[in-house]
Design a protein around this motif. Structure first.
Motif, PDB file in Angstrom:
ATOM      1  N   TYR A   1       0.832  -1.200   0.000  1.00 61.65           N
ATOM      2  CA  TYR A   1       0.000   0.000   0.000  1.00 61.65           C
ATOM      3  C   TYR A   1       0.872   1.258   0.000  1.00 61.65           C
ATOM      4  CZ  TYR A   1      -4.045  -2.981   0.833  1.00 61.65           C
ATOM      5  OH  TYR A   1      -5.023  -3.943   0.709  1.00 61.65           O
ATOM      6  N   ARG A   2       1.983   1.195   0.730  1.00 66.40           N
ATOM      7  CA  ARG A   2       2.907   2.338   0.760  1.00 66.40           C
ATOM      8  C   ARG A   2       3.514   2.578  -0.622  1.00 66.40           C
ATOM      9  NH1 ARG A   2       4.867   4.163   5.722  1.00 66.40           N
ATOM     10  NH2 ARG A   2       3.921   3.111   7.525  1.00 66.40           N
ATOM     11  N   SER A   3       3.809   1.503  -1.325  1.00 67.65           N
ATOM     12  CA  SER A   3       4.419   1.623  -2.652  1.00 67.65           C
ATOM     13  C   SER A   3       3.489   2.342  -3.626  1.00 67.65           C
ATOM     14  CB  SER A   3       4.758   0.233  -3.207  1.00 67.65           C
ATOM     15  OG  SER A   3       5.793  -0.347  -2.453  1.00 67.65           O
TER      16      SER A   3
ATOM     17  N   VAL B   1      -8.836  -0.632  -5.047  1.00 70.69           N
ATOM     18  CA  VAL B   1      -7.412  -0.763  -4.731  1.00 70.69           C
ATOM     19  C   VAL B   1      -7.189  -2.013  -3.880  1.00 70.69           C
ATOM     20  CG1 VAL B   1      -5.510   0.256  -3.385  1.00 70.69           C
ATOM     21  CG2 VAL B   1      -6.894   1.708  -4.899  1.00 70.69           C
ATOM     22  N   ARG B   2      -8.024  -2.198  -2.871  1.00 69.34           N
ATOM     23  CA  ARG B   2      -7.843  -3.322  -1.949  1.00 69.34           C
ATOM     24  C   ARG B   2      -8.044  -4.669  -2.652  1.00 69.34           C
ATOM     25  NH1 ARG B   2      -6.894  -1.498   2.934  1.00 69.34           N
ATOM     26  NH2 ARG B   2      -6.747  -3.640   3.638  1.00 69.34           N
ATOM     27  N   THR B   3      -9.052  -4.738  -3.535  1.00 71.76           N
ATOM     28  CA  THR B   3      -9.323  -6.005  -4.220  1.00 71.76           C
ATOM     29  C   THR B   3      -8.091  -6.467  -4.994  1.00 71.76           C
ATOM     30  OG1 THR B   3     -11.629  -5.379  -4.427  1.00 71.76           O
ATOM     31  CG2 THR B   3     -10.861  -7.148  -5.873  1.00 71.76           C
TER      32      THR B   3
ATOM     33  N   ARG C   1      -3.322  -5.328   8.151  1.00 67.33           N
ATOM     34  CA  ARG C   1      -4.474  -4.892   8.950  1.00 67.33           C
ATOM     35  C   ARG C   1      -5.665  -5.843   8.793  1.00 67.33           C
ATOM     36  NH1 ARG C   1      -0.762  -2.057   9.366  1.00 67.33           N
ATOM     37  NH2 ARG C   1      -0.558   0.102  10.019  1.00 67.33           N
ATOM     38  N   ASP C   2      -5.714  -6.545   7.648  1.00 68.86           N
ATOM     39  CA  ASP C   2      -6.882  -7.364   7.309  1.00 68.86           C
ATOM     40  C   ASP C   2      -6.477  -8.783   6.912  1.00 68.86           C
ATOM     41  OD1 ASP C   2      -5.520  -6.694   5.024  1.00 68.86           O
ATOM     42  OD2 ASP C   2      -7.301  -6.480   3.772  1.00 68.86           O
ATOM     43  N   ILE C   3      -5.333  -9.238   7.382  1.00 73.12           N
ATOM     44  CA  ILE C   3      -4.831 -10.541   6.938  1.00 73.12           C
ATOM     45  C   ILE C   3      -5.684 -11.669   7.533  1.00 73.12           C
ATOM     46  CG2 ILE C   3      -2.800 -12.018   6.635  1.00 73.12           C
ATOM     47  CD1 ILE C   3      -2.663  -9.102   5.426  1.00 73.12           C
TER      48      ILE C   3
ATOM     49  N   LYS D   1      -8.190   6.177  11.116  1.00 72.98           N
ATOM     50  CA  LYS D   1      -8.593   6.033   9.709  1.00 72.98           C
ATOM     51  C   LYS D   1      -8.710   4.560   9.330  1.00 72.98           C
ATOM     52  CE  LYS D   1      -6.304  10.234   8.017  1.00 72.98           C
ATOM     53  NZ  LYS D   1      -4.993  10.611   7.441  1.00 72.98           N
ATOM     54  N   ASP D   2      -7.753   3.748   9.784  1.00 74.81           N
ATOM     55  CA  ASP D   2      -7.766   2.329   9.411  1.00 74.81           C
ATOM     56  C   ASP D   2      -8.922   1.575  10.069  1.00 74.81           C
ATOM     57  OD1 ASP D   2      -5.536   2.687   7.828  1.00 74.81           O
ATOM     58  OD2 ASP D   2      -4.112   1.966   9.335  1.00 74.81           O
ATOM     59  N   MET D   3      -9.311   1.993  11.265  1.00 77.78           N
ATOM     60  CA  MET D   3     -10.405   1.310  11.966  1.00 77.78           C
ATOM     61  C   MET D   3     -11.770   1.765  11.471  1.00 77.78           C
ATOM     62  SD  MET D   3      -9.100   0.954  15.917  1.00 77.78           S
ATOM     63  CE  MET D   3      -8.747   2.665  16.164  1.00 77.78           C
TER      64      MET D   3
HETATM   65  O1  C5P Z   1       1.929  -1.769   8.174  1.00 79.38           O
HETATM   66  P1  C5P Z   1       2.133  -0.348   7.727  1.00 79.38           P
HETATM   67  O2  C5P Z   1       2.104   0.624   8.855  1.00 79.38           O
HETATM   68  O3  C5P Z   1       3.329  -0.181   6.858  1.00 79.38           O
HETATM   69  O4  C5P Z   1       0.862  -0.043   6.813  1.00 79.38           O
HETATM   70  C1  C5P Z   1       0.683   1.218   6.223  1.00 79.38           C
HETATM   71  C2  C5P Z   1      -0.789   1.471   5.959  1.00 79.38           C
HETATM   72  O5  C5P Z   1      -1.241   0.644   4.890  1.00 79.38           O
HETATM   73  C3  C5P Z   1      -1.744   1.198   7.095  1.00 79.38           C
HETATM   74  O6  C5P Z   1      -1.840   2.309   7.980  1.00 79.38           O
HETATM   75  C4  C5P Z   1      -3.063   0.970   6.357  1.00 79.38           C
HETATM   76  O7  C5P Z   1      -3.677   2.184   6.004  1.00 79.38           O
HETATM   77  C5  C5P Z   1      -2.599   0.284   5.075  1.00 79.38           C
HETATM   78  N1  C5P Z   1      -2.706  -1.174   5.149  1.00 79.38           N
HETATM   79  C6  C5P Z   1      -3.941  -1.747   4.919  1.00 79.38           C
HETATM   80  N2  C5P Z   1      -4.063  -3.109   4.883  1.00 79.38           N
HETATM   81  C7  C5P Z   1      -3.002  -3.898   5.074  1.00 79.38           C
HETATM   82  C8  C5P Z   1      -1.736  -3.334   5.349  1.00 79.38           C
HETATM   83  C9  C5P Z   1      -1.622  -1.955   5.397  1.00 79.38           C
HETATM   84  O8  C5P Z   1      -4.916  -1.050   4.739  1.00 79.38           O
HETATM   85  N3  C5P Z   1      -3.158  -5.229   5.000  1.00 79.38           N
END
Ligand code: C5P
Length: 222
Positions: free
Chosen positions: A38-40, A107-109, A129-131, A182-184
């Motif tokens: 996601y960072r990339s 994007v996630r799909t 986060r969603d593994i 934001k992630d939650m």
């Molecule tokens: O793990 P890391 O802090 O590098 O993840 C960066 C961001 O990527 C998270 O804050 C989240 O927004 C997103 N992410 C996600 N799902 C994942 C891994 C990361 O949404 N499986």
């Protein structure tokens, strides 16, 4: 063949990648850092000055983007279209925008498809986060790492210090809490503990103690 999956989820800076890397190395599994993916994409979108609110554009960009995670010694290198972005994707501009980019379903799909493919042919330790909830719902071991915001800010500070940077504790604490929020709160696969995940509070544990616990859970299932 007998493939084994370890899913490690949790909030920002909880130590997921550090712990996942060592666990994978010890077990001889492949480590997959989904956050780096996601960072990339976020890095490339920022570089090309894309509108980060435009899900269609981001999806199109992702389709044209090759993201490679390469194991090197005890570490992992990240390449975007052949460019080494291992360090660059940890910079504050990427950290600030990554939650927005990763909030879109399209994007996630595509990311999840790529992540599942990576886990098809080998045993893995995957962090994100969603593994446990979504990417690898059948993982034999699911861990949800937590730690207090203060402890996580201290850990992040030490990482930054090693790189010669000295951010204020307050700014680190704020950035971590905001990204968690934001992630939650996002609609698609939000950060949440899977029902069958083991919660590990690492606030007062060392890295080795956390790894040891995870290895113990793996042994129980092997
Ligand atoms: O793990 P890391 O802090 O590098 O993840 C960066 C961001 O990527 C998270 O804050 C989240 O927004 C997103 N992410 C996600 N799902 C994942 C891994 C990361 O949404 N499986």
């Amino acid at each position: 063949e007998n493939l084994f999956q370890v899913a490690i989820d949790g909030p920002a800076a909880a130590g997921k990648s550090t712990v996942a890397k060592i666990t994978a190395k010890t077990l001889g599994f492949v480590y997959i850092d989904t956050g780096a993916m996601y960072r990339s994409l976020t890095y490339k979108a920022l570089k090309q000055k894309k509108d980060l609110n435009d899900a269609r554009q981001l999806k199109k960009l992702l389709n044209q983007t090759e993201i490679k995670l390469v194991q090197e010694g005890s570490g992992q290198k990240v390449y975007v279209d052949g460019e080494d972005v291992t360090e660059r994707i940890r910079y504050p501009d990427v950290s600030e925008h990554v939650s927005l980019v990763s909030s879109f379903e399209d994007v996630r799909t595509e990311m999840v498809n790529r992540q599942r493919k990576l886990a098809e042919s080998c045993s893995v330790v995957m962090d994100g986060r969603d593994i446990g909830t979504h990417v690898l719902p059948d993982a034999q071991v699911k861990i949800f790492l937590i730690a207090s915001v203060d402890e996580r800010a201290v850990r992040r500070y030490r990482e930054e210090e090693l790189k010669g940077r000295h951010p204020s504790m307050e700014s680190l604490r704020e950035a971590i809490a905001l990204r968690d929020k934001k992630d939650m709160e996002r609609e698609v696969s939000p950060l949440v503990k899977a029902d069958d995940a083991i919660a590990l509070d690492t606030t007062s544990l060392t890295i080795d103690e956390v790894v040891e616990q995870i290895l113990h859970f793996v042994k129980e299932k092997q």
